[in-house]
Design an enzyme around this catalytic site. Structure first.
Site, short mmCIF file in Angstrom:
data_model
loop_
_atom_site.label_atom_id
_atom_site.label_comp_id
_atom_site.label_asym_id
_atom_site.label_seq_id
_atom_site.Cartn_x
_atom_site.Cartn_y
_atom_site.Cartn_z
N VAL A 32 4.20 1.28 1.81
CA VAL A 32 4.18 -0.27 3.32
C VAL A 32 4.18 -1.00 2.70
O VAL A 32 3.38 -1.40 1.84
CB VAL A 32 2.40 -0.12 4.18
CG1 VAL A 32 2.61 -1.21 5.35
CG2 VAL A 32 2.13 0.21 5.06
N LYS B 178 6.68 0.23 7.63
CA LYS B 178 6.42 1.57 6.75
C LYS B 178 7.23 2.75 6.48
O LYS B 178 8.02 3.15 7.68
CB LYS B 178 5.50 2.02 8.23
CG LYS B 178 4.61 3.69 7.96
CD LYS B 178 3.21 3.71 8.52
CE LYS B 178 2.60 4.82 7.94
NZ LYS B 178 1.80 4.94 9.49
N PHE C 19 0.97 9.17 3.38
CA PHE C 19 1.71 9.13 4.68
C PHE C 19 3.16 9.03 3.90
O PHE C 19 4.26 8.63 4.33
CB PHE C 19 0.59 8.51 5.67
CG PHE C 19 0.74 6.85 4.57
CD1 PHE C 19 1.77 5.76 4.69
CD2 PHE C 19 -0.01 6.89 3.95
CE1 PHE C 19 1.97 4.50 4.34
CE2 PHE C 19 -0.06 5.12 4.01
CZ PHE C 19 0.14 4.28 3.99
N GLY C 20 2.95 8.05 2.55
CA GLY C 20 4.29 6.79 2.50
C GLY C 20 4.41 5.55 1.87
O GLY C 20 3.04 5.63 1.29
N ASP D 1 -6.50 9.84 16.14
CA ASP D 1 -6.92 9.40 14.01
C ASP D 1 -7.16 8.31 15.02
O ASP D 1 -7.33 7.06 13.77
CB ASP D 1 -5.46 9.31 14.46
CG ASP D 1 -5.98 9.69 12.50
OD1 ASP D 1 -7.21 10.36 11.81
OD2 ASP D 1 -4.77 9.42 11.41
N GLY E 273 0.70 -1.09 0.16
CA GLY E 273 -0.50 0.06 -0.27
C GLY E 273 0.54 1.15 -0.10
O GLY E 273 2.18 1.07 0.59
N SER E 274 0.37 2.27 -0.17
CA SER E 274 0.47 3.36 -0.60
C SER E 274 -0.19 4.26 -0.61
O SER E 274 -1.30 4.52 -0.60
CB SER E 274 1.72 3.87 -1.80
OG SER E 274 1.08 3.95 -2.78
N GLY E 275 0.01 6.12 -0.02
CA GLY E 275 -0.48 6.91 0.05
C GLY E 275 0.37 8.15 0.48
O GLY E 275 1.41 8.81 0.58
#
Length: 338
Positions: free
Chosen positions: A74, A87, A71-72, A189, A67-69
């Site tokens: 994974v 992460k 934030f960076g 969060d 995964g990515s987004g």
């Protein structure tokens, strides 16, 4: 105060004098002192008690992006005989301070071990090119929980979410919050996407990039305007945080209330413009809709509504503590499943 966290908070006092390996200096510490923790390997597996400031990158095997987004990125990998998640926290070109704050906040719960909290194994600011290099503020090595989170179960599946499941999930989250709060950590969060599900269908709270560590014995803390990572996702953010007021564990209780509503209804909390929602939550006490939701119409449903409404009260003091909340969830369990 938020991160960086003094080493004496991260390790038991009997271990502190023996520290003698890899230093990991906090970019937020203007005095330049270092955070040192021992890297351990026990019988070919990662030691579960302590986390390390050193990631042995050459020990990683079968690395797969998952995964990515914003934030960076994974990755899943094998590390010293254990399946792990890596992460890599992206360095924001617009706000590098926020990136550093987010990375160090990830470590606020690194020293804690609980079945409902994702375990941190290691963390470092030294990241090889294939995992980010200059584009990364740092990397966190964690236990690999599984491929699913609560958001996917609620909105991306047709699985039944009857009382046996949502009560169990709720209890898992509250157990995790109670443990965090007892160690002066406020997550800030909590939302379905940040609750991972293990292969045994156990909820584990993840993603501590917005978290704050309170001083021992302190129930609230003022947060400097420079600490821009504090806040979390706007749909789950407590009104006192939207107003820039003090942080307390009751902010997590508010977020739990929104998350529980999602578990019960399987709908999105709000529709419409983000700024309108933010204003209405504070000024008009806007909350996710209850009227017209069939789940709240029965006698048992009204008990759920009472609990949810207490959690998302505009007044933090009126919200239950995590300990009180756990007792109420257990009472609901008796009502629904007895």
């Amino acid at each position: 105060m938020p991160s960086p966290v003094p080493v004496t908070r991260l390790l038991p006092s009997d271990l502190y004098p023996s520290l003698g390996c890899g230093a990991c200096s906090s970019p937020l510490n203007k005095f330049g002192s270092s955070l040192q923790v021992p890297a351990q390997r026990l019988h070919g597996r990662v030691a579960s008690r302590l986390w390390s400031s050193v990631i042995h990158w050459k020990e990683l095997r079968a690395v797969v992006p998952v995964g990515s987004g914003g934030f960076g990125s994974v990755y899943r990998a094998e590390y010293l005989g254990e399946t792990v998640a890596i992460k890599s926290v992206k360095k924001s070109t617009k706000n590098q301070l926020a990136s550093r704050q987010s990375f160090w906040a990830e470590l606020n719960a690194a020293h804690l071990r609980h079945k409902n909290i994702v375990r941190v194994i290691a963390a470092t600011t030294c990241v090889p090119a294939e995992y980010g290099d200059e584009c990364s503020t740092g990397a966190v090595l964690m236990e690999f929980v599984g491929n699913r989170n609560l958001h996917q179960v609620i909105y991306g599946s047709t699985e039944q979410l009857g009382p046996d499941r949502w009560l169990r999930y709720s209890a898992d989250m509250v157990h995790g919050l109670r443990f965090l709060h007892s160690h002066n950590v406020v997550h800030l969060d909590l939302k379905p996407a940040n609750v991972l599900l293990s292969g045994d269908d156990v909820c584990k709270i993840a993603d501590f990039g917005c978290s704050v560590k309170l001083d021992p014995g302190q129930e609230v803390t003022s947060v400097s305007p420079q600490l821009s990572h504090v806040g979390g996702t706007y749909t789950h953010r407590a009104p006192e945080l939207l107003k820039g007021e003090r942080v307390s564990p009751k902010a997590d209780i508010f977020s739990f209330g929104i998350t529980l509503w999602q578990l019960l209804t399987r709908e999105q909390p709000y529709t419409g413009d983000r700024q309108h929602v933010l204003y209405a939550v504070v000024a008009n006490n806007l909350r996710p809709p209850v009227q017209g939701q069939a789940v709240f119409e029965s006698e048992q449903g009204r008990l759920c509504w009472t609990l949810v409404s207490r959690c998302w009260s505009s007044e933090p003091l009126r919200r239950p503590s995590a300990q009180e909340l756990l007792l109420e969830v257990e009472q609901l369990h008796g009502r629904f499943l007895s």
